[in-house]
Design an enzyme around this catalytic site. Structure first.
Site, PDB file in Angstrom:
ATOM      1  N   ASP A  42     -10.000   8.873  -1.452  1.00 46.56           N
ATOM      2  CA  ASP A  42     -10.023   9.091  -2.900  1.00 46.56           C
ATOM      3  C   ASP A  42     -11.380   9.687  -3.239  1.00 46.56           C
ATOM      4  O   ASP A  42     -12.281   9.763  -2.386  1.00 46.56           O
ATOM      5  CB  ASP A  42      -9.806   7.759  -3.631  1.00 46.56           C
ATOM      6  N   ARG A  71      -3.497   2.815 -19.627  1.00 47.96           N
ATOM      7  CA  ARG A  71      -4.491   3.299 -18.646  1.00 47.96           C
ATOM      8  C   ARG A  71      -5.843   2.976 -19.249  1.00 47.96           C
ATOM      9  O   ARG A  71      -6.302   3.649 -20.180  1.00 47.96           O
ATOM     10  CB  ARG A  71      -4.294   4.794 -18.424  1.00 47.96           C
ATOM     11  N   CYS A  81      -4.592  10.266  -3.852  1.00 44.33           N
ATOM     12  CA  CYS A  81      -3.926  10.068  -5.146  1.00 44.33           C
ATOM     13  C   CYS A  81      -4.164  11.219  -6.113  1.00 44.33           C
ATOM     14  O   CYS A  81      -3.442  11.335  -7.117  1.00 44.33           O
ATOM     15  CB  CYS A  81      -4.353   8.735  -5.761  1.00 44.33           C
ATOM     16  N   HIS A 109      -4.889  -0.087  -9.247  1.00 43.96           N
ATOM     17  CA  HIS A 109      -4.005   1.028  -9.591  1.00 43.96           C
ATOM     18  C   HIS A 109      -2.660   0.795  -8.902  1.00 43.96           C
ATOM     19  O   HIS A 109      -2.267   1.528  -7.998  1.00 43.96           O
ATOM     20  CB  HIS A 109      -4.645   2.338  -9.124  1.00 43.96           C
ATOM     21  N   ARG A 150       5.231   9.612  -7.964  1.00 46.83           N
ATOM     22  CA  ARG A 150       4.797   8.787  -9.090  1.00 46.83           C
ATOM     23  C   ARG A 150       5.955   8.606 -10.076  1.00 46.83           C
ATOM     24  O   ARG A 150       6.133   7.517 -10.642  1.00 46.83           O
ATOM     25  CB  ARG A 150       3.590   9.421  -9.789  1.00 46.83           C
ATOM     26  N   GLN A 161       0.191   3.597  -8.389  1.00 51.17           N
ATOM     27  CA  GLN A 161      -0.134   4.615  -7.391  1.00 51.17           C
ATOM     28  C   GLN A 161       0.253   4.156  -5.990  1.00 51.17           C
ATOM     29  O   GLN A 161       0.806   4.931  -5.198  1.00 51.17           O
ATOM     30  CB  GLN A 161      -1.631   4.923  -7.435  1.00 51.17           C
TER      31      GLN A 161
END
Length: 312
Positions: free
Chosen positions: A229, A111, A268, A138, A296, A141
């Site tokens: 988001d 990450r 998310c 991402h 996830r 996700q």
């Protein structure tokens, strides 16, 4: 001849058939362990005897816990580290880190702050590298999001998704996925915070159906799924300017009422309640955010299984 590792860096790099195989595997794995305790290993244990290294340059809740749980359920184990605890935090070239970890573990999830660093890590690695988030994308996700939508509304091909807010890394991965999985993507964002133009051009070249607007109502009208988001991401320094620019892009009940009658809401997480989304929406009957967070684990299990060659 040594086979090249299967990296999972960006959705645009994969064939639609690979993404579909990962999603179908995730559905099957989730169904097969219904009612099981979280620590029980899947029957086929495709990561048995394998070790996943997890490197974090950014704070994390869902990525950290879901990848750890995913690897354990696949029968493997995890070594976790913050970049500040490693020599890359003191200037060691990331290529050297890749060469060392390739001899110590079986895959790396990172990450990262910069997408470029993940690409450099992959170029020097002889084991799979998984992009757990960068400033550019991402991908993990988005597979969890699509898994969630399909659980509740069926195949995503031919459906319309509406993205409302910042043209950020999550939005980018939806753009990458649209031509691969056959859904239409409406994007509503302030002009100054538009998505990456290279991503948009690539999607267009792949016959992706992407429509841009600065009117959230136009984007959401008739959509099967509304997604947003946070307006301010980690590393953004223009906090006040963003709050002002995005104020008309809040997802509230009035906006959701413009979506299809059975349209759903995704985020998310973490959410800034009262900014990009109201409590009434995120806690309302159309919200799938808690299934989305759980998924996830299931999506990432199948991403890892694909990286290890257990999905063909």
């Amino acid at each position: 001849m040594t086979q090249s590792p299967r990296h999972f860096l960006d959705l645009w790099r994969l064939e639609g058939s690979d993404l579909r195989a990962i999603l179908d595997d995730a559905k099957a794995r989730k169904a097969a362990r219904k009612g099981w305790p979280q620590g029980r290993v899947d029957a086929d244990a495709p990561a048995k005897d394998r070790v996943l290294a997890m490197i974090f340059e950014k704070h994390s809740t869902r990525t950290r816990f879901s990848f750890d749980a995913a690897m354990r359920q696949l029968g493997g184990s995890v070594i976790m580290s913050n970049s500040a605890d490693m020599q890359i935090g003191r200037g060691e070239p990331i290529e050297d880190t890749a060469r060392v970890l390739s001899r110590m573990v079986d895959a790396v999830m990172i990450r990262a702050n910069r997408h470029e660093d993940v690409e450099r890590l992959a170029l020097s690695s002889t084991i799979p590298i998984v992009n757990g988030l960068t400033d550019k994308s991402h991908p993990c996700q988005i597979l969890a999001d699509i898994l969630t939508f399909e659980e509740h509304r069926g195949p995503i091909a031919g459906r319309t998704l509406a993205w409302v807010g910042d043209g950020n890394n999550v939005c980018a991965s939806f753009i990458h996925a649209a031509p691969k999985l056959g859904f239409k993507l409406n994007i509503a964002c302030p002009t100054v915070y538009h998505p990456d133009l290279v991503d948009l051009a690539r999607a267009e070249s792949e016959q992706g159906r992407i429509e841009m607007t600065d009117d959230p109502r136009a984007a959401v009208r008739g959509a099967d799924c509304v997604i947003t988001d946070t307006w301010v991401s980690m590393g953004d320094t223009d906090h006040e300017e963003r709050l002002e620019a995005f104020d008309p892009f809040q997802v509230d009940e009035k906006l959701m009422d413009l979506a299809a009658a059975d349209g759903v809401f995704l985020h998310c997480l973490p959410a800034h309640r009262g900014e990009e989304v109201t409590d009434a929406v995120i806690d309302g009957p159309r919200s799938l955010v808690w299934d989305e967070a759980e998924n996830r684990i299931h999506a990432q299990k199948s991403i890892l299984a694909w990286c290890f060659g257990a999905i063909r």
